[in-house]
Motif scaffolding. Structure first.
Motif, PDB file in Angstrom:
ATOM      1  N   GLY A  43      12.385  62.302 -17.025  1.00  0.00           N
ATOM      2  CA  GLY A  43      13.081  61.560 -15.976  1.00  0.00           C
ATOM      3  C   GLY A  43      14.160  62.393 -15.315  1.00  0.00           C
ATOM      4  O   GLY A  43      14.405  62.273 -14.110  1.00  0.00           O
ATOM      5  N   SER A  44      14.834  63.232 -16.092  1.00  0.00           N
ATOM      6  CA  SER A  44      15.876  64.097 -15.512  1.00  0.00           C
ATOM      7  C   SER A  44      15.256  65.059 -14.510  1.00  0.00           C
ATOM      8  O   SER A  44      15.797  65.275 -13.418  1.00  0.00           O
ATOM      9  CB  SER A  44      16.575  64.895 -16.605  1.00  0.00           C
ATOM     10  OG  SER A  44      17.206  64.045 -17.521  1.00  0.00           O
ATOM     11  N   ASP A  97      14.357  55.260  -8.717  1.00  0.00           N
ATOM     12  CA  ASP A  97      14.194  55.878 -10.023  1.00  0.00           C
ATOM     13  C   ASP A  97      13.603  54.812 -10.940  1.00  0.00           C
ATOM     14  O   ASP A  97      14.311  53.926 -11.418  1.00  0.00           O
ATOM     15  CB  ASP A  97      15.541  56.382 -10.542  1.00  0.00           C
ATOM     16  CG  ASP A  97      15.383  57.159 -11.837  1.00  0.00           C
ATOM     17  OD1 ASP A  97      14.374  56.934 -12.533  1.00  0.00           O
ATOM     18  OD2 ASP A  97      16.256  57.973 -12.149  1.00  0.00           O
ATOM     19  N   LYS A 101       8.496  58.381 -19.136  1.00  0.00           N
ATOM     20  CA  LYS A 101       8.441  57.442 -20.263  1.00  0.00           C
ATOM     21  C   LYS A 101       7.073  56.762 -20.479  1.00  0.00           C
ATOM     22  O   LYS A 101       6.190  57.334 -21.072  1.00  0.00           O
ATOM     23  CB  LYS A 101       9.553  56.398 -20.124  1.00  0.00           C
ATOM     24  CG  LYS A 101      10.969  57.021 -20.187  1.00  0.00           C
ATOM     25  CD  LYS A 101      12.048  55.983 -20.304  1.00  0.00           C
ATOM     26  CE  LYS A 101      13.445  56.577 -20.202  1.00  0.00           C
ATOM     27  NZ  LYS A 101      14.072  56.928 -21.431  1.00  0.00           N
TER      28      LYS A 101
HETATM   29  C1  LIG Z   1      16.361  55.560 -14.672  1.00  0.00           C
HETATM   30  C2  LIG Z   1      16.329  56.816 -15.489  1.00  0.00           C
HETATM   31  N1  LIG Z   1      16.234  57.992 -14.882  1.00  0.00           N
HETATM   32  C3  LIG Z   1      16.184  59.141 -15.569  1.00  0.00           C
HETATM   33  C4  LIG Z   1      16.222  59.154 -16.939  1.00  0.00           C
HETATM   34  C5  LIG Z   1      16.207  60.437 -17.686  1.00  0.00           C
HETATM   35  O1  LIG Z   1      14.999  60.603 -18.326  1.00  0.00           O
HETATM   36  P1  LIG Z   1      14.819  61.740 -19.433  1.00  0.00           P
HETATM   37  O2  LIG Z   1      15.671  61.356 -20.593  1.00  0.00           O
HETATM   38  O3  LIG Z   1      13.342  61.706 -19.702  1.00  0.00           O
HETATM   39  O4  LIG Z   1      15.245  63.019 -18.819  1.00  0.00           O
HETATM   40  C6  LIG Z   1      16.297  57.929 -17.629  1.00  0.00           C
HETATM   41  C7  LIG Z   1      16.324  57.886 -19.095  1.00  0.00           C
HETATM   42  O5  LIG Z   1      16.543  56.883 -19.703  1.00  0.00           O
HETATM   43  C8  LIG Z   1      16.364  56.740 -16.884  1.00  0.00           C
HETATM   44  O6  LIG Z   1      16.484  55.549 -17.480  1.00  0.00           O
END
Ligand SMILES: Cc1ncc(COP(=O)(O)O)c(C=O)c1O
Length: 444
Positions: free
Chosen positions: A111-112, A254, A283
């Motif tokens: 997600g990042s 997002d 996820k």
């Molecule tokens: C809305 C949202 N964006 C981005 C992320 C970041 O995802 P990751 O931990 O896979 O980098 C998360 C993680 O919970 C999230 O909830």
């Protein structure tokens, strides 16, 4: 196996109070369906789908078999200048599930990375269409878009930002938070209705300040998940879409949490009936079993980037990851999305969400220190009054209590969230919510 069979000295845990963890380790050694097995042989219900990932429940044979088969067929292949069959197939399935003309999938691993990828697409797209001056991003207070510098900058969770001050992106602003603790403290399986319009501030202060012609994109989670399941006011996302359209600003959803079923629909975009210009996912796309993320872009973004005068051997978008579209992750995604469909799990998530919401409101409302409850989709949150001088401690202690009595719930500040896998049964919900109620009473 006991945790003292291995050293605790080397693994630095993420987003975890490590000093306390060493005194009270919580280590999983197995999982099946709705349950974990712990290092000391206990069963714990996964009340949070393991960070919102495991929609189909743990150890699902079709996903595991697909991964094993893929490993024996094509383990990995370079992601640049060539690709693999599973990446194309997964992209086709994901695009078919996405609303509108969200058709072009840029894969990444988390997600990042999806957050940073989407911000880079926004800048590159505007530049390609001759508006390179559009470089302001707007996020929202308490938004979470991961931990890369881009995502952190547009994100609005103070603790995640405060140490990194000058390293955050400079041209970023934030809309106000979407929580109304007075009129909408209790939201029971519905969208909150606000008396005032929270987007007036965007239109009358933030956009004029930067000038809308300089704004590249606005990024929001349809529902603020990591902060503690905060729901947008009725009509908010539609208004945001209109404002973006009016000013030529890209809208990024997002959907790392709301994507792939959590709202009872394919995406939050479907639940709210709003099509963004980019949709970030991760996820649940692989049921959490292997890292995969991505950004689904509208056709116009891709088409604009391809309309370049540069010769055909020149790369159009200088961005990507070694593991973008990894064949094993994409095989897992294909199997996961097929499983979701075969078992009709998104519809089930919507139905069980109502059961969860009912249980939260009927069991937790009125308990000591409970100051709010929010339920929508297959997730619910209970907001607690913080202990004076020790924000977050009450929820953390309740989380520990629940864990020790066999239920994994998620603390976020002074909020506790339950967001179980879509296969959850009413009996699991009853156990989770009653365990939470007992712990709230015990920590009163
Ligand atoms: C809305 C949202 N964006 C981005 C992320 C970041 O995802 P990751 O931990 O896979 O980098 C998360 C993680 O919970 C999230 O909830």
């Amino acid at each position: 196996m006991a945790y003292n069979d291995f050293s605790m000295d080397n693994h630095w845990l993420p987003f975890t109070p490590n000093r306390h963890f060493r005194k009270d380790p919580r280590i999983f050694v197995g999982a099946q369906g709705m349950h974990f097995t712990t290092h000391d042989g206990r069963q714990v219900i996964d009340g949070v789908s393991s960070l919102w990932c495991v929609g189909a429940g743990h150890a699902r044979a079709p996903i595991n078999e697909a991964i094993k088969k893929q490993l024996d067929t094509l383990d990995y292949a370079t992601a640049f200048q060539a690709s693999n069959d599973k990446a194309f197939q997964a992209a086709e399935m994901i695009a078919a599930m996405a609303p509108g003309d969200l058709n072009k999938v840029l894969f990444c691993n988390s997600g990042s990375e999806a957050a940073d990828t989407s911000l880079k697409v926004a800048l590159a797209y505007h530049r390609a269409r001759g508006e390179g001056h559009r470089n302001v991003f707007i996020g929202r207070e308490r938004g979470y878009h991961g931990v890369g510098f881009g995502g952190m900058s547009v994100g609005g969770i103070p603790a995640n930002r405060k140490v990194y001050g000058g390293a955050l992106l400079p041209r970023v602003d934030h809309m106000r938070f979407i929580h109304d603790p007075v009129d909408n403290a209790y939201i029971h399986n519905q969208e909150p209705v606000w008396k005032e319009d929270p987007l007036v501030e965007l239109e009358t202060r933030i956009l004029p300040l930067h000038d809308p012609s300089n704004v590249a994109a606005i990024i929001v989670e349809p529902v603020a998940g990591s902060a503690g399941w905060y729901l947008p006011p009725k009509g908010y996302l539609q208004r945001l879409r209109e404002i973006c359209d009016k000013h030529g600003i890209l809208l990024i959803f997002d959907e790392v949490i709301t994507g792939f079923g959590r709202m009872g629909t394919n995406f939050g975009a479907d639940f709210y009936g709003v099509v963004p210009d980019m949709l970030n996912f991760a996820k649940c796309v692989t049921n959490g079993v292997i890292p995969l993320g991505g950004v689904i872009c509208r056709d116009k973004l891709y088409d604009t980037m391809m309309k370049t005068d540069a010769p055909e051997h020149v790369v159009e978008f200088f961005h990507g990851y070694t593991y973008s579209g990894h064949p094993v992750a994409c095989a897992a995604a294909i199997a996961t999305l097929n499983l979701f469909k075969e078992e009709n799990l998104f519809v089930r998530a919507g139905e069980m969400g109502k059961v969860l919401g009912d249980a939260f409101h009927s069991t937790l409302k009125g308990l000591p220190n409970v100051i709010g409850i929010r339920s929508l989709g297959l997730a619910a949150a209970v907001e607690l009054a913080p202990i004076a001088g020790a924000p977050g401690k009450r929820a953390y202690d309740i989380f520990l209590d629940c864990y020790h009595t066999g239920s994994l719930v998620r603390p976020a500040g002074d909020v506790l969230v339950i967001a179980p896998p879509y296969i959850v049964e009413k009996s699991h919900i009853d156990t989770l919510v009653n365990t939470l109620a007992d712990a709230i009473r015990a920590k009163a």
